[in-house]
Design a protein around this motif. Structure first.
Motif, PDB file in Angstrom:
ATOM      1  N   MET A 215      -0.988   6.544   5.739  1.00  0.00           N
ATOM      2  CA  MET A 215      -0.420   7.563   6.621  1.00  0.00           C
ATOM      3  C   MET A 215       1.107   7.544   6.566  1.00  0.00           C
ATOM      4  O   MET A 215       1.749   8.602   6.610  1.00  0.00           O
ATOM      5  N   ALA A 216       1.709   6.356   6.465  1.00  0.00           N
ATOM      6  CA  ALA A 216       3.171   6.296   6.287  1.00  0.00           C
ATOM      7  C   ALA A 216       3.566   6.926   4.964  1.00  0.00           C
ATOM      8  O   ALA A 216       4.612   7.594   4.862  1.00  0.00           O
ATOM      9  N   GLY A 217       2.726   6.756   3.950  1.00  0.00           N
ATOM     10  CA  GLY A 217       3.012   7.345   2.646  1.00  0.00           C
ATOM     11  C   GLY A 217       3.013   8.859   2.668  1.00  0.00           C
ATOM     12  O   GLY A 217       3.926   9.498   2.127  1.00  0.00           O
ATOM     13  N   ILE A 218       2.019   9.476   3.300  1.00  0.00           N
ATOM     14  CA  ILE A 218       1.958  10.942   3.301  1.00  0.00           C
ATOM     15  C   ILE A 218       3.103  11.519   4.127  1.00  0.00           C
ATOM     16  O   ILE A 218       3.670  12.564   3.779  1.00  0.00           O
ATOM     17  N   MET A 219       3.509  10.837   5.197  1.00  0.00           N
ATOM     18  CA  MET A 219       4.656  11.320   5.980  1.00  0.00           C
ATOM     19  C   MET A 219       5.947  11.239   5.162  1.00  0.00           C
ATOM     20  O   MET A 219       6.785  12.146   5.198  1.00  0.00           O
ATOM     21  N   THR A 220       6.114  10.150   4.412  1.00  0.00           N
ATOM     22  CA  THR A 220       7.281  10.013   3.533  1.00  0.00           C
ATOM     23  C   THR A 220       7.332  11.152   2.525  1.00  0.00           C
ATOM     24  O   THR A 220       8.389  11.746   2.276  1.00  0.00           O
ATOM     25  N   LEU A 221       6.188  11.469   1.940  1.00  0.00           N
ATOM     26  CA  LEU A 221       6.136  12.490   0.892  1.00  0.00           C
ATOM     27  C   LEU A 221       6.371  13.894   1.442  1.00  0.00           C
ATOM     28  O   LEU A 221       6.981  14.731   0.770  1.00  0.00           O
ATOM     29  N   LEU A 222       5.900  14.170   2.653  1.00  0.00           N
ATOM     30  CA  LEU A 222       6.145  15.485   3.259  1.00  0.00           C
ATOM     31  C   LEU A 222       7.641  15.717   3.451  1.00  0.00           C
ATOM     32  O   LEU A 222       8.152  16.811   3.179  1.00  0.00           O
ATOM     33  N   VAL A 223       8.348  14.689   3.911  1.00  0.00           N
ATOM     34  CA  VAL A 223       9.795  14.795   4.081  1.00  0.00           C
ATOM     35  C   VAL A 223      10.489  14.966   2.731  1.00  0.00           C
ATOM     36  O   VAL A 223      11.343  15.844   2.546  1.00  0.00           O
ATOM     37  N   ALA A 224      10.119  14.139   1.756  1.00  0.00           N
ATOM     38  CA  ALA A 224      10.753  14.194   0.443  1.00  0.00           C
ATOM     39  C   ALA A 224      10.495  15.526  -0.252  1.00  0.00           C
ATOM     40  O   ALA A 224      11.384  16.084  -0.905  1.00  0.00           O
TER      41      ALA A 224
ATOM     42  N   VAL B 180       0.848  -1.202   0.000  1.00  0.00           N
ATOM     43  CA  VAL B 180       0.000   0.000   0.000  1.00  0.00           C
ATOM     44  C   VAL B 180       0.880   1.247   0.000  1.00  0.00           C
ATOM     45  O   VAL B 180       0.632   2.207  -0.740  1.00  0.00           O
ATOM     46  N   TRP B 181       1.918   1.235   0.834  1.00  0.00           N
ATOM     47  CA  TRP B 181       2.875   2.361   0.848  1.00  0.00           C
ATOM     48  C   TRP B 181       3.509   2.521  -0.525  1.00  0.00           C
ATOM     49  O   TRP B 181       3.618   3.644  -1.034  1.00  0.00           O
ATOM     50  N   ALA B 182       3.918   1.420  -1.129  1.00  0.00           N
ATOM     51  CA  ALA B 182       4.574   1.476  -2.437  1.00  0.00           C
ATOM     52  C   ALA B 182       3.628   1.996  -3.511  1.00  0.00           C
ATOM     53  O   ALA B 182       4.045   2.735  -4.412  1.00  0.00           O
ATOM     54  N   LEU B 183       2.349   1.633  -3.424  1.00  0.00           N
ATOM     55  CA  LEU B 183       1.372   2.116  -4.400  1.00  0.00           C
ATOM     56  C   LEU B 183       1.168   3.618  -4.264  1.00  0.00           C
ATOM     57  O   LEU B 183       1.228   4.360  -5.246  1.00  0.00           O
TER      58      LEU B 183
ATOM     59  N   PHE C   5       0.447  24.084  -8.869  1.00  0.00           N
ATOM     60  CA  PHE C   5       1.436  23.041  -9.105  1.00  0.00           C
ATOM     61  C   PHE C   5       2.024  22.480  -7.811  1.00  0.00           C
ATOM     62  O   PHE C   5       2.702  21.450  -7.839  1.00  0.00           O
ATOM     63  N   GLY C   6       1.771  23.159  -6.677  1.00  0.00           N
ATOM     64  CA  GLY C   6       2.190  22.592  -5.397  1.00  0.00           C
ATOM     65  C   GLY C   6       1.484  21.271  -5.110  1.00  0.00           C
ATOM     66  O   GLY C   6       2.031  20.389  -4.420  1.00  0.00           O
ATOM     67  N   LEU C   7       0.280  21.121  -5.660  1.00  0.00           N
ATOM     68  CA  LEU C   7      -0.454  19.867  -5.471  1.00  0.00           C
ATOM     69  C   LEU C   7       0.273  18.679  -6.090  1.00  0.00           C
ATOM     70  O   LEU C   7       0.071  17.533  -5.683  1.00  0.00           O
ATOM     71  N   TRP C   8       1.130  18.968  -7.074  1.00  0.00           N
ATOM     72  CA  TRP C   8       1.810  17.884  -7.786  1.00  0.00           C
ATOM     73  C   TRP C   8       2.784  17.131  -6.900  1.00  0.00           C
ATOM     74  O   TRP C   8       3.146  15.993  -7.194  1.00  0.00           O
ATOM     75  N   TYR C   9       3.222  17.745  -5.793  1.00  0.00           N
ATOM     76  CA  TYR C   9       4.081  17.043  -4.849  1.00  0.00           C
ATOM     77  C   TYR C   9       3.424  15.763  -4.327  1.00  0.00           C
ATOM     78  O   TYR C   9       4.104  14.797  -3.988  1.00  0.00           O
ATOM     79  N   TYR C  10       2.085  15.789  -4.189  1.00  0.00           N
ATOM     80  CA  TYR C  10       1.390  14.723  -3.458  1.00  0.00           C
ATOM     81  C   TYR C  10       0.255  14.073  -4.247  1.00  0.00           C
ATOM     82  O   TYR C  10      -0.366  13.130  -3.746  1.00  0.00           O
ATOM     83  N   LEU C  11      -0.025  14.571  -5.450  1.00  0.00           N
ATOM     84  CA  LEU C  11      -1.180  14.080  -6.197  1.00  0.00           C
ATOM     85  C   LEU C  11      -1.097  12.574  -6.426  1.00  0.00           C
ATOM     86  O   LEU C  11      -0.121  12.081  -6.989  1.00  0.00           O
ATOM     87  N   GLY C  12      -2.094  11.845  -5.980  1.00  0.00           N
ATOM     88  CA  GLY C  12      -2.158  10.405  -6.186  1.00  0.00           C
ATOM     89  C   GLY C  12      -2.046   9.591  -4.911  1.00  0.00           C
ATOM     90  O   GLY C  12      -2.233   8.371  -4.958  1.00  0.00           O
ATOM     91  N   ILE C  13      -1.757  10.213  -3.751  1.00  0.00           N
ATOM     92  CA  ILE C  13      -1.640   9.435  -2.520  1.00  0.00           C
ATOM     93  C   ILE C  13      -2.958   8.738  -2.203  1.00  0.00           C
ATOM     94  O   ILE C  13      -2.983   7.663  -1.597  1.00  0.00           O
ATOM     95  N   GLU C  14      -4.067   9.330  -2.662  1.00  0.00           N
ATOM     96  CA  GLU C  14      -5.371   8.705  -2.448  1.00  0.00           C
ATOM     97  C   GLU C  14      -5.511   7.399  -3.233  1.00  0.00           C
ATOM     98  O   GLU C  14      -6.457   6.643  -3.038  1.00  0.00           O
ATOM     99  N   GLY C  15      -4.554   7.135  -4.124  1.00  0.00           N
ATOM    100  CA  GLY C  15      -4.592   5.905  -4.910  1.00  0.00           C
ATOM    101  C   GLY C  15      -4.422   4.641  -4.086  1.00  0.00           C
ATOM    102  O   GLY C  15      -4.696   3.540  -4.577  1.00  0.00           O
ATOM    103  N   THR C  16      -3.979   4.776  -2.844  1.00  0.00           N
ATOM    104  CA  THR C  16      -3.870   3.589  -1.983  1.00  0.00           C
ATOM    105  C   THR C  16      -5.224   2.898  -1.825  1.00  0.00           C
ATOM    106  O   THR C  16      -5.290   1.685  -1.622  1.00  0.00           O
TER     107      THR C  16
END
Length: 465
Positions: free
Chosen positions: A243-252, A25-28, A213-224
């Motif tokens: 939730m692990a995915g969104i935390m990973t993306l905030l850091v990245a 799920v995180w990988a997706l 375009f700031g949305l592009w940082y995270y667009l698709g996390i709902e795909g889980t």
């Protein structure tokens, strides 16, 4: 054709396999989204400057944190393929469900096309560095989409295991670049002087415009949510993975802004095709250039791979419920994948990847995603009102309700205005497209829908019914 197809298909009742865990799920989720760190987000810097780009990164992060919290609660309860489409079907009604399904299909198909464009651009850039400018990008675009469609056709476990590996490599490449630059591996020092000399070149309106375009940082996390029917333990895996995915993306996302803004002038960064790879080139380190080339390629492939998975699941779910011709709702007898939906969406992705500019494709994906997030706000309120806490078993209960819903609605409204500032014509055209599609469903397709067959959750009657 629908009646004949459904009559032939119903006796088999082949189902998708439950083989995925939290790491898949995180990988997706991260696999789809991480490409946003490698391309696209930097257009927000071009809209408003470095500070505006950073604020867009964090405001969009807040928006998607709300999305992840809401999705984790509803999807861990409505554990069916189709994600938000399945939620709308059970909670709101058929017309909303049709539109949400269409939002998902278009958002992920356009994101897939954008990834393929980036693959071609990256290879052209590398060829130019070797003195071979003018590389024909189209064969590589076609090859990338066709290979990933074949991988999805063959099975979801192999698909998302592949995503897990290449997503981890792409994320570690960002970390390695950040650490290397911090410890002096760059021939060019970090320079943030533009923050003090020209912090907001386009004023406060630039901050609003950059949110697009700031949305592009995270667009698709709902795909889980799209893998809910193929997860072994939805109540555990979906919340943890999301939730692990969104935390990973905030850091990245924060590390990406820091590195790129410090190494490149914002005027160049705002229109770069592959900003992280360009940042690695600026450092002068051959090792970092190779690493970020691999990271960019892996991020785009992981994203396109996840997009094919998610778009096909949404299309498959709508077809299975007869919102679309039920011929598309077939499951492969050997691989247990929605193979007809996968194959059908390939030429649509290719048309946009080969015939549309990157910023237009990105905007189409963002707007489709925004419409889906707006739906989530109403869906969440109706879900809590119809089935209050304690009435049905939830895998996860997100805190502070209804605050995340209110924040999400406000930020979505602001994002629509941001898109209108630069892409008002496209916004209007897309709204017309979805209105026409809704009319088609209401007058032509709704008669095929069997509402009694849609509701698969063993829930009591809603509150007040």
């Amino acid at each position: 054709m629908d009646d004949i197809t459904s009559a032939a298909a119903e006796p088999d009742r082949l189902r998708l396999l439950r083989v995925l865990g939290p790491s898949h799920v995180w990988a997706l989720g991260v696999g789809i989204v991480l490409v946003g760190e490698y391309m696209g987000w930097n257009f927000s810097v071009g809209k408003g400057g470095m500070i505006a780009g950073l604020m867009a990164c964090w405001v969009a992060g807040l928006l998607y944190t709300c999305v992840a919290m809401i999705d984790s609660e509803v999807t861990s309860t409505v554990a069916a393929a189709g994600g938000q489409y399945a939620q709308a079907k059970h909670i709101v009604g058929p017309l909303m469900a049709f539109n949400v399904g269409l939002f998902l299909v278009m958002a992920y198909t356009m994101l897939e096309a954008a990834n393929a464009i980036t693959v071609g651009f990256l290879l052209d850039t590398v060829a130019g560095m070797q003195g071979q400018a003018g590389l024909n990008q189209q064969p590589f675009i076609v090859l990338a989409i066709m290979f990933l469609a074949w991988l999805n056709y063959r099975g979801v476990l192999a698909t998302l295991t592949f995503n897990l590996v290449i997503t981890a490599v792409a994320f570690l490449a960002i970390v390695a670049l950040f650490v290397s630059v911090q410890f002096g591996a760059s021939a060019v020092p970090l320079d943030f002087s533009a923050i003090t000399t020209d912090p907001l070149p386009y004023g406060w309106v630039g901050i609003v415009a950059s949110l697009h375009f700031g949305l592009w940082y995270y667009l698709g996390i709902e795909g889980t949510c799209q893998a809910a029917e193929e997860v072994r333990s939805p109540a555990r895996s979906l919340p943890y993975g999301t939730m692990a995915g969104i935390m990973t993306l905030l850091v990245a996302a924060t590390m990406t802004w820091y590195i790129c803004s410090g190494l490149m002038p914002w005027e160049y960064l705002g229109q770069a095709g592959t900003p992280l790879f360009d940042a690695a080139r600026v450092t002068g380190s051959t090792g970092l250039m190779i690493l970020l080339f691999v990271g960019t390629a892996f991020a785009t492939l992981a994203s396109a791979n996840g997009c094919i998975n998610d778009a096909s699941r949404a299309w498959f779910s709508m077809s299975r419920d007869r919102y679309l011709p039920s011929w598309f709702g077939a499951v492969h007898p050997v691989y247990r994948t929605p193979y007809r939906a996968i194959v059908f969406l390939v030429p649509i992705a290719l048309i946009f990847a080969l015939g549309a500019p990157l910023d237009q494709v990105v905007t189409f994906s963002i707007l489709s995603g925004l419409l889906g997030y707006t739906f989530m706000t109403f869906n969440m309120v109706m879900f809590r009102n119809k089935w209050p806490l304690g009435k049905i078993k939830r895998g996860y209960v997100h805190p502070f309700h209804p605050l995340p819903t209110i924040v999400l609605l406000i930020l979505c409204s602001t994002a629509y205005f941001a898109v209108f500032l630069g892409y008002g014509t496209q916004l209007s055209a897309m709204m017309c497209f979805y209105i026409i599609a809704s009319l088609w469903f209401h007058f032509r397709r709704y008669k095929f829908v069997r509402r009694g067959d849609q509701f698969t959750m063993p829930w009591p009657k809603p509150q007040g019914y």
